[in-house]
Design a protein around this motif. Structure first.
Motif, mmCIF file in Angstrom:
data_model
loop_
_atom_site.group_PDB
_atom_site.id
_atom_site.type_symbol
_atom_site.label_atom_id
_atom_site.label_comp_id
_atom_site.label_asym_id
_atom_site.label_seq_id
_atom_site.Cartn_x
_atom_site.Cartn_y
_atom_site.Cartn_z
ATOM 1 N N ASP A 1 0.848 -1.191 0.000
ATOM 2 C CA ASP A 1 0.000 0.000 0.000
ATOM 3 C C ASP A 1 0.883 1.240 0.000
ATOM 4 O O ASP A 1 1.949 1.235 -0.621
ATOM 5 N N THR A 2 0.466 2.268 0.728
ATOM 6 C CA THR A 2 1.220 3.527 0.780
ATOM 7 C C THR A 2 2.223 3.558 1.920
ATOM 8 O O THR A 2 2.800 4.601 2.213
ATOM 9 N N GLY A 3 2.456 2.400 2.572
ATOM 10 C CA GLY A 3 3.282 2.336 3.767
ATOM 11 C C GLY A 3 2.399 2.297 5.004
ATOM 12 O O GLY A 3 1.183 2.500 4.931
ATOM 13 N N ILE A 4 3.014 2.014 6.145
ATOM 14 C CA ILE A 4 2.280 1.923 7.408
ATOM 15 C C ILE A 4 3.032 2.717 8.475
ATOM 16 O O ILE A 4 4.249 2.592 8.605
ATOM 17 N N ASP A 5 2.293 3.500 9.237
ATOM 18 C CA ASP A 5 2.865 4.189 10.394
ATOM 19 C C ASP A 5 2.836 3.221 11.572
ATOM 20 O O ASP A 5 1.821 3.069 12.240
ATOM 21 N N SER A 6 3.968 2.558 11.805
ATOM 22 C CA SER A 6 4.021 1.519 12.841
ATOM 23 C C SER A 6 3.970 2.095 14.249
ATOM 24 O O SER A 6 3.805 1.348 15.218
ATOM 25 N N THR B 1 6.212 -6.028 11.745
ATOM 26 C CA THR B 1 7.471 -6.719 12.028
ATOM 27 C C THR B 1 8.600 -6.301 11.088
ATOM 28 O O THR B 1 9.763 -6.299 11.472
ATOM 29 N N GLU B 2 8.257 -5.973 9.825
ATOM 30 C CA GLU B 2 9.260 -5.564 8.848
ATOM 31 C C GLU B 2 8.633 -4.569 7.880
ATOM 32 O O GLU B 2 7.434 -4.625 7.608
ATOM 33 N N SER B 3 9.459 -3.690 7.327
ATOM 34 C CA SER B 3 9.003 -2.738 6.317
ATOM 35 C C SER B 3 9.958 -2.774 5.128
ATOM 36 O O SER B 3 11.180 -2.845 5.306
ATOM 37 N N TYR B 4 9.392 -2.721 3.920
ATOM 38 C CA TYR B 4 10.186 -2.783 2.696
ATOM 39 C C TYR B 4 9.708 -1.718 1.713
ATOM 40 O O TYR B 4 8.551 -1.301 1.742
ATOM 41 N N SER B 5 10.616 -1.299 0.848
ATOM 42 C CA SER B 5 10.262 -0.399 -0.239
ATOM 43 C C SER B 5 11.124 -0.728 -1.447
ATOM 44 O O SER B 5 12.149 -1.412 -1.338
ATOM 45 N N PHE B 6 10.702 -0.237 -2.603
ATOM 46 C CA PHE B 6 11.449 -0.443 -3.844
ATOM 47 C C PHE B 6 12.497 0.651 -3.976
ATOM 48 O O PHE B 6 12.186 1.842 -3.904
ATOM 49 N N ASN B 7 13.753 0.237 -4.149
ATOM 50 C CA ASN B 7 14.858 1.173 -4.313
ATOM 51 C C ASN B 7 15.032 1.482 -5.797
ATOM 52 O O ASN B 7 15.418 0.618 -6.578
ATOM 53 N N ASP B 8 14.715 2.707 -6.194
ATOM 54 C CA ASP B 8 14.782 3.076 -7.610
ATOM 55 C C ASP B 8 16.197 2.985 -8.175
ATOM 56 O O ASP B 8 16.376 2.743 -9.368
ATOM 57 N N SER C 1 9.703 1.976 8.602
ATOM 58 C CA SER C 1 8.277 2.095 8.309
ATOM 59 C C SER C 1 7.855 3.557 8.269
ATOM 60 O O SER C 1 8.263 4.363 9.097
ATOM 61 N N GLN C 2 7.039 3.878 7.279
ATOM 62 C CA GLN C 2 6.469 5.212 7.155
ATOM 63 C C GLN C 2 5.241 5.120 6.261
ATOM 64 O O GLN C 2 5.161 4.248 5.383
ATOM 65 N N ASP C 3 4.280 5.982 6.498
ATOM 66 C CA ASP C 3 3.119 6.045 5.625
ATOM 67 C C ASP C 3 3.205 7.342 4.836
ATOM 68 O O ASP C 3 3.245 8.429 5.413
ATOM 69 N N ALA D 1 -8.623 -8.598 13.352
ATOM 70 C CA ALA D 1 -7.763 -9.658 13.902
ATOM 71 C C ALA D 1 -6.580 -9.012 14.607
ATOM 72 O O ALA D 1 -5.485 -8.917 14.054
ATOM 73 N N PRO D 2 -6.767 -8.541 15.851
ATOM 74 C CA PRO D 2 -5.769 -7.684 16.508
ATOM 75 C C PRO D 2 -4.432 -8.330 16.842
ATOM 76 O O PRO D 2 -3.500 -7.621 17.215
ATOM 77 N N GLU D 3 -4.305 -9.648 16.706
ATOM 78 C CA GLU D 3 -3.010 -10.284 16.983
ATOM 79 C C GLU D 3 -2.227 -10.610 15.712
ATOM 80 O O GLU D 3 -1.163 -11.223 15.770
ATOM 81 N N THR D 4 -2.746 -10.186 14.570
ATOM 82 C CA THR D 4 -2.050 -10.414 13.306
ATOM 83 C C THR D 4 -0.749 -9.612 13.255
ATOM 84 O O THR D 4 -0.676 -8.493 13.736
ATOM 85 N N LYS D 5 0.280 -10.211 12.652
ATOM 86 C CA LYS D 5 1.524 -9.505 12.381
ATOM 87 C C LYS D 5 1.506 -8.996 10.945
ATOM 88 O O LYS D 5 0.937 -9.632 10.054
ATOM 89 N N LEU D 6 2.141 -7.853 10.725
ATOM 90 C CA LEU D 6 2.126 -7.226 9.405
ATOM 91 C C LEU D 6 3.531 -7.065 8.846
ATOM 92 O O LEU D 6 4.466 -6.753 9.575
ATOM 93 N N ILE D 7 3.650 -7.279 7.538
ATOM 94 C CA ILE D 7 4.834 -6.879 6.786
ATOM 95 C C ILE D 7 4.404 -5.724 5.897
ATOM 96 O O ILE D 7 3.454 -5.834 5.120
ATOM 97 N N ASP D 8 5.072 -4.615 6.037
ATOM 98 C CA ASP D 8 4.727 -3.366 5.364
ATOM 99 C C ASP D 8 5.485 -3.269 4.049
ATOM 100 O O ASP D 8 6.710 -3.264 4.031
ATOM 101 N N GLY D 9 4.742 -3.218 2.931
ATOM 102 C CA GLY D 9 5.358 -3.065 1.617
ATOM 103 C C GLY D 9 4.914 -1.771 0.965
ATOM 104 O O GLY D 9 3.722 -1.584 0.693
#
Length: 245
Positions: free
Chosen positions: A152-157, A167-174, A184-186, A206-214
Protein backbone atom coordinates in the motif's frame (compact mmCIF):
# COMPACT_ATOMS: atom_id res chain seq x y z
CA UNK A 1 15.11 4.66 -21.78
CA UNK A 2 11.81 3.10 -20.78
CA UNK A 3 10.69 0.24 -18.56
CA UNK A 4 8.85 -2.68 -20.16
CA UNK A 5 7.00 -5.71 -18.78
CA UNK A 6 7.66 -8.71 -21.03
CA UNK A 7 6.03 -12.13 -20.94
CA UNK A 8 4.36 -14.67 -23.27
CA UNK A 9 1.07 -13.43 -24.74
CA UNK A 10 -0.84 -16.63 -23.97
CA UNK A 11 -0.35 -19.45 -21.51
CA UNK A 12 -2.16 -22.52 -20.21
CA UNK A 13 -0.64 -22.11 -16.73
CA UNK A 14 -3.90 -22.31 -14.78
CA UNK A 15 -5.10 -25.40 -16.63
CA UNK A 16 -1.72 -27.08 -16.38
CA UNK A 17 -1.14 -26.66 -12.64
CA UNK A 18 -4.64 -26.39 -11.12
CA UNK A 19 -3.19 -24.79 -8.00
CA UNK A 20 -6.57 -23.40 -6.98
CA UNK A 21 -7.68 -26.86 -5.88
CA UNK A 22 -4.70 -27.31 -3.56
CA UNK A 23 -4.20 -26.29 0.01
CA UNK A 24 -1.75 -23.43 0.46
CA UNK A 25 0.53 -23.85 3.48
CA UNK A 26 4.00 -22.54 4.38
CA UNK A 27 5.31 -26.09 4.04
CA UNK A 28 3.93 -26.56 0.52
CA UNK A 29 4.83 -23.06 -0.74
CA UNK A 30 8.40 -23.78 -1.98
CA UNK A 31 7.24 -26.81 -3.98
CA UNK A 32 4.33 -24.92 -5.50
CA UNK A 33 6.49 -21.93 -6.38
CA UNK A 34 9.05 -24.22 -7.99
CA UNK A 35 6.29 -25.89 -10.01
CA UNK A 36 5.11 -22.56 -11.43
CA UNK A 37 8.67 -21.34 -12.08
CA UNK A 38 9.53 -24.59 -13.90
CA UNK A 39 6.39 -24.19 -16.01
CA UNK A 40 7.64 -20.81 -17.21
CA UNK A 41 11.16 -22.07 -17.82
CA UNK A 42 9.79 -24.82 -20.06
CA UNK A 43 7.50 -22.48 -22.00
CA UNK A 44 8.96 -22.05 -25.54
CA UNK A 45 8.01 -18.36 -25.80
CA UNK A 46 9.47 -17.63 -22.37
CA UNK A 47 12.69 -19.31 -23.50
CA UNK A 48 12.74 -17.16 -26.65
CA UNK A 49 12.29 -14.02 -24.55
CA UNK A 50 15.12 -14.96 -22.19
CA UNK A 51 17.43 -15.80 -25.09
CA UNK A 52 16.62 -12.53 -26.88
CA UNK A 53 17.25 -10.48 -23.75
CA UNK A 54 20.54 -12.26 -23.05
CA UNK A 55 21.76 -11.52 -26.59
CA UNK A 56 20.61 -7.90 -26.32
CA UNK A 57 22.37 -7.43 -22.99
CA UNK A 58 25.59 -8.84 -24.44
CA UNK A 59 25.31 -6.54 -27.45
CA UNK A 60 24.52 -3.29 -25.65
CA UNK A 61 24.68 -1.88 -22.16
CA UNK A 62 21.38 -0.10 -22.75
CA UNK A 63 19.29 -3.23 -22.05
CA UNK A 64 19.09 -4.24 -18.40
CA UNK A 65 16.79 -6.56 -16.44
CA UNK A 66 15.44 -5.90 -12.97
CA UNK A 67 15.85 -8.71 -10.39
CA UNK A 68 13.57 -11.72 -11.01
CA UNK A 69 13.26 -12.84 -7.36
CA UNK A 70 11.13 -16.00 -7.59
CA UNK A 71 10.17 -15.75 -11.27
CA UNK A 72 6.65 -16.90 -10.43
CA UNK A 73 4.91 -14.33 -12.67
CA UNK A 74 6.80 -15.38 -15.78
CA UNK A 75 7.39 -11.70 -16.52
CA UNK A 76 10.68 -9.89 -17.06
CA UNK A 77 11.01 -6.24 -16.10
CA UNK A 78 13.41 -4.66 -18.56
CA UNK A 79 14.79 -1.17 -19.03
CA UNK A 80 15.70 -0.42 -22.64
CA UNK A 81 15.36 2.16 -25.43
CA UNK A 82 12.03 2.25 -27.23
CA UNK A 83 13.65 1.24 -30.52
CA UNK A 84 14.97 -1.94 -28.86
CA UNK A 85 11.44 -2.72 -27.66
CA UNK A 86 10.17 -2.27 -31.20
CA UNK A 87 12.88 -4.57 -32.53
CA UNK A 88 11.85 -7.16 -29.97
CA UNK A 89 8.21 -6.90 -31.09
CA UNK A 90 9.31 -7.53 -34.67
CA UNK A 91 11.45 -10.53 -33.64
CA UNK A 92 9.07 -12.13 -31.10
CA UNK A 93 5.47 -12.06 -32.28
CA UNK A 94 4.23 -14.23 -29.40
CA UNK A 95 5.69 -12.01 -26.69
CA UNK A 96 3.71 -9.32 -24.86
CA UNK A 97 5.95 -6.25 -24.60
CA UNK A 98 4.07 -3.76 -22.46
CA UNK A 99 5.30 -0.26 -21.70
CA UNK A 100 5.23 0.30 -17.95
CA UNK A 101 2.10 2.02 -16.67
CA UNK A 102 1.26 3.99 -13.53
CA UNK A 103 -1.06 2.53 -10.90
CA UNK A 104 -2.86 4.85 -8.53
CA UNK A 105 -4.71 4.72 -5.25
CA UNK A 106 -8.49 4.87 -5.47
CA UNK A 107 -8.94 7.98 -3.39
CA UNK A 108 -11.12 7.33 -0.33
CA UNK A 109 -13.35 9.84 1.41
CA UNK A 110 -11.19 11.22 4.20
CA UNK A 111 -12.04 12.45 7.67
CA UNK A 112 -9.38 14.68 9.20
CA UNK A 113 -10.65 14.17 12.76
CA UNK A 114 -8.47 11.90 14.90
CA UNK A 115 -9.03 10.50 18.39
CA UNK A 116 -7.55 7.94 20.75
CA UNK A 117 -10.77 6.50 22.16
CA UNK A 118 -13.74 5.38 20.09
CA UNK A 119 -17.37 4.89 20.98
CA UNK A 120 -19.33 1.73 20.21
CA UNK A 121 -21.14 3.57 17.43
CA UNK A 122 -17.81 4.34 15.76
CA UNK A 123 -16.97 0.62 15.66
CA UNK A 124 -20.01 -0.05 13.46
CA UNK A 125 -17.91 -1.98 10.95
CA UNK A 126 -17.34 -4.82 13.44
CA UNK A 127 -21.12 -5.19 13.74
CA UNK A 128 -21.60 -4.86 9.98
CA UNK A 129 -19.51 -8.00 9.34
CA UNK A 130 -21.09 -9.78 12.35
CA UNK A 131 -17.73 -10.08 14.11
CA UNK A 132 -19.06 -8.88 17.48
CA UNK A 133 -21.88 -11.41 17.35
CA UNK A 134 -19.43 -14.15 16.42
CA UNK A 135 -17.23 -13.23 19.38
CA UNK A 136 -20.24 -13.25 21.71
CA UNK A 137 -21.04 -16.74 20.44
CA UNK A 138 -17.58 -18.09 21.20
CA UNK A 139 -15.46 -17.17 18.18
CA UNK A 140 -11.89 -16.75 19.45
CA UNK A 141 -9.99 -15.99 16.24
CA UNK A 142 -7.61 -13.08 16.71
CA UNK A 143 -5.10 -13.54 13.88
CA UNK A 144 -2.49 -15.08 16.15
CA UNK A 145 0.32 -16.77 14.16
CA UNK A 146 -0.92 -15.10 10.95
CA UNK A 147 1.30 -12.74 8.93
CA UNK A 148 -0.20 -10.41 6.34
CA UNK A 149 1.81 -8.44 3.79
CA UNK A 150 0.17 -5.06 3.18
CA UNK A 151 1.22 -3.57 -0.16
CA UNK A 152 0.00 0.00 0.00
CA UNK A 153 1.22 3.53 0.78
CA UNK A 154 3.28 2.34 3.77
CA UNK A 155 2.28 1.92 7.41
CA UNK A 156 2.87 4.19 10.39
CA UNK A 157 4.02 1.52 12.84
CA UNK A 158 4.05 4.05 15.71
CA UNK A 159 0.29 4.61 15.51
CA UNK A 160 -1.37 3.76 18.83
CA UNK A 161 -3.62 1.19 17.12
CA UNK A 162 -0.68 -0.63 15.50
CA UNK A 163 2.19 -0.60 17.97
CA UNK A 164 3.98 -3.94 17.91
CA UNK A 165 2.09 -5.20 14.85
CA UNK A 166 4.53 -4.29 12.03
CA UNK A 167 7.47 -6.72 12.03
CA UNK A 168 9.26 -5.56 8.85
CA UNK A 169 9.00 -2.74 6.32
CA UNK A 170 10.19 -2.78 2.70
CA UNK A 171 10.26 -0.40 -0.24
CA UNK A 172 11.45 -0.44 -3.84
CA UNK A 173 14.86 1.17 -4.31
CA UNK A 174 14.78 3.08 -7.61
CA UNK A 175 18.57 3.16 -7.80
CA UNK A 176 19.30 -0.55 -7.21
CA UNK A 177 15.97 -1.75 -8.67
CA UNK A 178 15.52 -4.00 -5.65
CA UNK A 179 13.01 -4.40 -2.83
CA UNK A 180 14.89 -3.57 0.37
CA UNK A 181 14.36 -3.24 4.09
CA UNK A 182 13.47 0.27 5.17
CA UNK A 183 12.05 2.25 8.09
CA UNK A 184 8.28 2.10 8.31
CA UNK A 185 6.47 5.21 7.16
CA UNK A 186 3.12 6.05 5.63
CA UNK A 187 3.41 8.39 2.66
CA UNK A 188 -0.32 9.03 2.37
CA UNK A 189 -2.35 7.61 5.29
CA UNK A 190 -4.18 4.93 3.34
CA UNK A 191 -1.87 2.07 4.29
CA UNK A 192 -2.20 2.81 8.00
CA UNK A 193 -5.99 2.90 7.61
CA UNK A 194 -5.98 -0.52 5.93
CA UNK A 195 -3.58 -1.94 8.53
CA UNK A 196 -5.82 -0.62 11.29
CA UNK A 197 -8.83 -2.44 9.88
CA UNK A 198 -6.78 -5.63 9.78
CA UNK A 199 -5.28 -5.59 13.26
CA UNK A 200 -5.87 -2.29 15.05
CA UNK A 201 -6.25 -2.72 18.81
CA UNK A 202 -9.76 -1.23 18.79
CA UNK A 203 -10.80 -1.14 15.16
CA UNK A 204 -9.10 -4.26 13.82
CA UNK A 205 -10.74 -7.52 12.82
CA UNK A 206 -7.76 -9.66 13.90
CA UNK A 207 -5.77 -7.68 16.51
CA UNK A 208 -3.01 -10.28 16.98
CA UNK A 209 -2.05 -10.41 13.31
CA UNK A 210 1.52 -9.50 12.38
CA UNK A 211 2.13 -7.23 9.41
CA UNK A 212 4.83 -6.88 6.79
CA UNK A 213 4.73 -3.37 5.36
CA UNK A 214 5.36 -3.06 1.62
CA UNK A 215 5.52 0.43 0.13
CA UNK A 216 3.98 -0.26 -3.28
CA UNK A 217 2.36 3.10 -4.07
CA UNK A 218 4.33 5.92 -2.43
CA UNK A 219 2.14 9.02 -2.05
CA UNK A 220 -0.62 7.09 -3.80
CA UNK A 221 1.13 6.42 -7.12
CA UNK A 222 3.30 3.53 -8.26
CA UNK A 223 4.14 1.48 -11.34
CA UNK A 224 2.76 -1.74 -12.77
CA UNK A 225 6.32 -3.08 -13.10
CA UNK A 226 6.90 -2.64 -9.37
CA UNK A 227 3.66 -4.49 -8.65
CA UNK A 228 4.90 -7.45 -10.71
CA UNK A 229 8.19 -7.42 -8.82
CA UNK A 230 6.37 -7.37 -5.47
CA UNK A 231 4.41 -10.48 -6.50
CA UNK A 232 7.66 -12.22 -7.46
CA UNK A 233 9.20 -11.18 -4.13
CA UNK A 234 6.21 -12.34 -2.08
CA UNK A 235 6.44 -15.85 -3.49
CA UNK A 236 9.73 -16.26 -1.60
CA UNK A 237 8.17 -15.27 1.74
CA UNK A 238 6.82 -18.54 3.10
CA UNK A 239 5.96 -16.75 6.37
CA UNK A 240 3.29 -14.63 4.63
CA UNK A 241 -0.17 -16.17 4.88
CA UNK A 242 -2.13 -13.38 3.15
CA UNK A 243 -1.28 -10.49 0.84
CA UNK A 244 -3.49 -7.41 1.07
CA UNK A 245 -2.99 -5.34 -2.05
Amino acid sequence: MSVYIIRPKATSLARSLKLASRKFTPESRPVQVAEVVNFWREDPVHQEIESWLEDAQNATSQVSKHPDYSGITGASIVEMPDDEAQRMREDLHNALILLDQPIELIEPQRNANTKDELTADELWHLDAIALNIARQNGFTGTGKSITIAVLDTGIDSTHSELQGRVTESYSFNDRSKQIQLTTSQDTDGHGTHVAGLICGKQVGVAPETKLIDGLLIPRGTGNLSNFVMWLDWLALRVDVNIANI
